[in-house]
Design a protein around this motif. Structure first.
Motif, PDB file in Angstrom:
ATOM      1  N   MET A  91       1.018  -1.150   0.024  1.00  0.00           N
ATOM      2  CA  MET A  91       0.492   0.004   0.026  1.00  0.00           C
ATOM      3  C   MET A  91       1.239   1.165   0.339  1.00  0.00           C
ATOM      4  SD  MET A  91      -2.722  -1.014   2.613  1.00  0.00           S
ATOM      5  CE  MET A  91      -3.233  -0.387   2.958  1.00  0.00           C
ATOM      6  N   VAL A  92       1.858   1.077   0.811  1.00  0.00           N
ATOM      7  CA  VAL A  92       3.030   2.317   1.235  1.00  0.00           C
ATOM      8  C   VAL A  92       3.694   2.562  -0.341  1.00  0.00           C
ATOM      9  CG1 VAL A  92       5.309   3.492   1.874  1.00  0.00           C
ATOM     10  CG2 VAL A  92       3.234   2.025   3.100  1.00  0.00           C
ATOM     11  N   ALA A  93       3.794   1.765  -1.060  1.00  0.00           N
ATOM     12  CA  ALA A  93       4.059   1.604  -2.298  1.00  0.00           C
ATOM     13  C   ALA A  93       3.268   2.370  -3.866  1.00  0.00           C
ATOM     14  CB  ALA A  93       5.365  -0.062  -3.004  1.00  0.00           C
ATOM     15  N   GLY A  94       2.134   2.134  -3.425  1.00  0.00           N
ATOM     16  CA  GLY A  94       1.268   2.685  -4.265  1.00  0.00           C
ATOM     17  C   GLY A  94       0.638   2.348  -4.977  1.00  0.00           C
ATOM     18  N   LEU A  95       0.252   0.419  -4.555  1.00  0.00           N
ATOM     19  CA  LEU A  95      -0.254  -0.476  -5.695  1.00  0.00           C
ATOM     20  C   LEU A  95      -1.662  -0.689  -5.013  1.00  0.00           C
ATOM     21  CD1 LEU A  95       2.415  -3.485  -5.112  1.00  0.00           C
ATOM     22  CD2 LEU A  95       2.333  -2.032  -6.536  1.00  0.00           C
ATOM     23  N   GLY A  96      -2.491  -0.923  -5.381  1.00  0.00           N
ATOM     24  CA  GLY A  96      -3.618  -1.432  -5.080  1.00  0.00           C
ATOM     25  C   GLY A  96      -4.343  -2.476  -5.152  1.00  0.00           C
ATOM     26  N   ARG A  97      -4.862  -2.577  -5.259  1.00  0.00           N
ATOM     27  CA  ARG A  97      -5.913  -4.142  -4.363  1.00  0.00           C
ATOM     28  C   ARG A  97      -5.985  -5.668  -5.544  1.00  0.00           C
ATOM     29  NH1 ARG A  97     -12.581  -4.953  -3.917  1.00  0.00           N
ATOM     30  NH2 ARG A  97     -11.178  -2.643  -2.750  1.00  0.00           N
ATOM     31  N   LYS A  98      -5.219  -5.411  -7.084  1.00  0.00           N
ATOM     32  CA  LYS A  98      -5.907  -6.568  -7.810  1.00  0.00           C
ATOM     33  C   LYS A  98      -4.175  -6.555  -7.819  1.00  0.00           C
ATOM     34  CE  LYS A  98      -5.821  -6.988 -12.590  1.00  0.00           C
ATOM     35  NZ  LYS A  98      -6.560  -6.670 -14.135  1.00  0.00           N
ATOM     36  N   ALA A  99      -3.010  -5.060  -7.975  1.00  0.00           N
ATOM     37  CA  ALA A  99      -1.813  -5.412  -8.263  1.00  0.00           C
ATOM     38  C   ALA A  99      -0.850  -6.172  -6.766  1.00  0.00           C
ATOM     39  CB  ALA A  99      -0.723  -4.352  -8.048  1.00  0.00           C
ATOM     40  N   VAL A 100      -2.130  -6.074  -5.831  1.00  0.00           N
ATOM     41  CA  VAL A 100      -1.314  -6.531  -4.665  1.00  0.00           C
ATOM     42  C   VAL A 100      -1.738  -8.037  -4.452  1.00  0.00           C
ATOM     43  CG1 VAL A 100      -1.795  -7.364  -2.106  1.00  0.00           C
ATOM     44  CG2 VAL A 100      -0.968  -4.736  -3.072  1.00  0.00           C
ATOM     45  N   ALA A 101      -2.926  -7.653  -5.190  1.00  0.00           N
ATOM     46  CA  ALA A 101      -2.604  -9.768  -5.316  1.00  0.00           C
ATOM     47  C   ALA A 101      -2.419 -10.839  -6.002  1.00  0.00           C
ATOM     48  CB  ALA A 101      -4.010  -9.826  -5.057  1.00  0.00           C
ATOM     49  N   GLU A 102      -2.145  -9.643  -7.331  1.00  0.00           N
ATOM     50  CA  GLU A 102      -0.955 -10.432  -8.163  1.00  0.00           C
ATOM     51  C   GLU A 102       0.474 -10.428  -7.665  1.00  0.00           C
ATOM     52  OE1 GLU A 102      -1.148  -8.158 -11.307  1.00  0.00           O
ATOM     53  OE2 GLU A 102      -2.817  -8.830 -12.169  1.00  0.00           O
ATOM     54  N   ARG A 103       0.795  -9.795  -6.523  1.00  0.00           N
ATOM     55  CA  ARG A 103       2.154  -9.874  -6.488  1.00  0.00           C
ATOM     56  C   ARG A 103       2.241  -9.918  -5.369  1.00  0.00           C
ATOM     57  NH1 ARG A 103       7.190  -6.639  -6.039  1.00  0.00           N
ATOM     58  NH2 ARG A 103       7.559  -7.111  -3.530  1.00  0.00           N
ATOM     59  N   LEU A 104       1.773 -10.619  -4.320  1.00  0.00           N
ATOM     60  CA  LEU A 104       1.832 -11.749  -3.465  1.00  0.00           C
ATOM     61  C   LEU A 104       1.190 -12.983  -3.539  1.00  0.00           C
ATOM     62  CD1 LEU A 104       0.768  -9.532  -0.096  1.00  0.00           C
ATOM     63  CD2 LEU A 104       2.790  -9.997  -0.856  1.00  0.00           C
ATOM     64  N   TYR A 105       0.501 -13.463  -4.661  1.00  0.00           N
ATOM     65  CA  TYR A 105       0.572 -14.525  -5.358  1.00  0.00           C
ATOM     66  C   TYR A 105      -1.262 -14.893  -3.989  1.00  0.00           C
ATOM     67  CZ  TYR A 105       4.171 -14.885  -8.410  1.00  0.00           C
ATOM     68  OH  TYR A 105       4.973 -14.626  -8.732  1.00  0.00           O
ATOM     69  N   LEU A 106      -2.090 -13.560  -4.039  1.00  0.00           N
ATOM     70  CA  LEU A 106      -3.177 -13.941  -3.180  1.00  0.00           C
ATOM     71  C   LEU A 106      -4.659 -14.389  -3.714  1.00  0.00           C
ATOM     72  CD1 LEU A 106      -2.159 -12.443   0.270  1.00  0.00           C
ATOM     73  CD2 LEU A 106      -1.735 -14.794  -0.107  1.00  0.00           C
ATOM     74  N   SER A 107      -6.138 -13.731  -3.505  1.00  0.00           N
ATOM     75  CA  SER A 107      -6.771 -13.498  -4.619  1.00  0.00           C
ATOM     76  C   SER A 107      -7.197 -12.030  -4.045  1.00  0.00           C
ATOM     77  CB  SER A 107      -7.819 -14.565  -4.141  1.00  0.00           C
ATOM     78  OG  SER A 107      -8.509 -14.251  -3.102  1.00  0.00           O
ATOM     79  N   PRO A 108      -7.789 -11.390  -5.018  1.00  0.00           N
ATOM     80  CA  PRO A 108      -8.171 -10.071  -4.687  1.00  0.00           C
ATOM     81  C   PRO A 108      -9.532 -10.195  -3.225  1.00  0.00           C
ATOM     82  CG  PRO A 108      -8.422 -10.220  -6.917  1.00  0.00           C
ATOM     83  CD  PRO A 108      -7.974 -11.965  -6.407  1.00  0.00           C
ATOM     84  N   HIS A 109     -10.618 -10.797  -2.948  1.00  0.00           N
ATOM     85  CA  HIS A 109     -10.320 -10.804  -2.107  1.00  0.00           C
ATOM     86  C   HIS A 109      -9.754 -11.740  -0.722  1.00  0.00           C
ATOM     87  CE1 HIS A 109     -14.459 -11.907   1.230  1.00  0.00           C
ATOM     88  NE2 HIS A 109     -13.690 -12.977   0.757  1.00  0.00           N
ATOM     89  N   THR A 110      -9.137 -12.318  -0.794  1.00  0.00           N
ATOM     90  CA  THR A 110      -7.960 -12.422  -0.064  1.00  0.00           C
ATOM     91  C   THR A 110      -7.447 -11.381   1.163  1.00  0.00           C
ATOM     92  OG1 THR A 110      -7.840 -14.445   0.641  1.00  0.00           O
ATOM     93  CG2 THR A 110      -6.122 -13.290   1.409  1.00  0.00           C
ATOM     94  N   VAL A 111      -6.993 -10.312  -0.533  1.00  0.00           N
ATOM     95  CA  VAL A 111      -6.508  -8.866  -0.023  1.00  0.00           C
ATOM     96  C   VAL A 111      -7.160  -7.954   0.161  1.00  0.00           C
ATOM     97  CG1 VAL A 111      -5.034  -6.876  -1.491  1.00  0.00           C
ATOM     98  CG2 VAL A 111      -4.428  -9.355  -1.880  1.00  0.00           C
TER      99      VAL A 111
END
Length: 255
Positions: free
Chosen positions: A190-210
């Motif tokens: 979040m500090v890096a400015g990533l949105g929910r979808k980008a965080v999900a892709e980065r951490l290999y998680l589902s958008p719902h989990t993020v």
């Protein structure tokens, strides 16, 4: 005789030239002037490359038109649309680029909050622009001996501001420590400015989990928006995720 190399940084040309001329009259002072933050950085870099580094920077607190409230809002490497950098941003940038250079902020008036911000950014002193030349020289020579100089009338207010900032930081650190490792990683994204979808892709998680992690982060930090969470994280010293080189976990293995 050991000579002191001073760089005056002020976008008011008459003031800068007058101060530089007064300092140049001293037998042990070499002085130059710059009219903006980027120009000052270029002077510092050129002097370092030539093996004649500056010792002290005298920086206008209102350089480039100060940001309301004394916030450091302009990246020192870039400046704003006009290529300007505010004084406190310049102090912070110089501390990173050339930590051996001492900086002293020259101000039109005494402002405890801004003086505290200047000290936190790395300044060694805060001096009134209308002080005597002898007083200014005392400060210049003092900061080279690792002294910190403030007007006596500012001392109580600055200490109060620094104490409050430390208290806020401590509270912010406590809140961040309450997060799980995964939530802290989400916060760094979040500090890096990533949105929910980008965080999900980065951490290999589902958008719902993020989304759940983000909600948990906001709840544990006691804030109601991503911007507030990022501000609190920065106060606590949490940096952004390294978007180029971080290694993340995937299914218990490194990915």
């Amino acid at each position: 005789m050991v000579r002191i190399r001073v760089l005056v940084v002020d976008d008011h040309r008459i003031f800068a030239e007058s101060l530089a001329a007064a300092l140049a009259a001293e037998p042990d002072v070499d002085v130059a002037a710059a009219g903006s933050g980027p120009a000052a950085l270029r002077c510092l870099e050129r002097a370092a490359a030539e093996g004649r580094r500056f010792d002290v920077l005298l920086v206008d607190a209102d350089l480039g038109g100060n940001v309301p409230g004394g916030r450091t809002a302009v990246p020192v490497q870039e400046g704003n649309a006009d290529g300007l950098v505010d004084g406190i941003s310049l102090v912070a940038g110089v501390r990173v680029a050339q930590p051996g250079v001492r900086t002293v902020v020259l101000a039109e008036k005494d402002e405890p909050r801004r003086a505290a911000l200047a000290l936190q950014a790395g300044a060694s002193g805060w001096v009134a622009k209308d002080c005597s030349l002898s007083r200014l020289l005392t400060v210049v020579r003092g900061v080279l001996r690792e002294e910190t100089h403030l007007p006596p009338a500012l001392l109580t207010g600055v200490l109060r501001e620094l104490t409050a900032a430390r208290r806020h930081r401590t509270e912010s650190e406590r809140l961040v420590e309450s997060l799980t490792p995964r939530e802290r990683e989400v916060l760094r994204c979040m500090v890096a400015g990533l949105g929910r979808k980008a965080v999900a892709e980065r951490l290999y998680l589902s958008p719902h989990t993020v989304r759940t992690h983000m909600q948990n982060v906001l709840g544990k930090l006691g804030v109601h928006s991503t911007l507030a969470a990022v501000a609190l994280a920065r106060r606590a010293g949490v940096g952004p995720a390294d978007l180029a080189g971080d290694v993340v976990e995937r299914g218990g293995q490194l990915a």
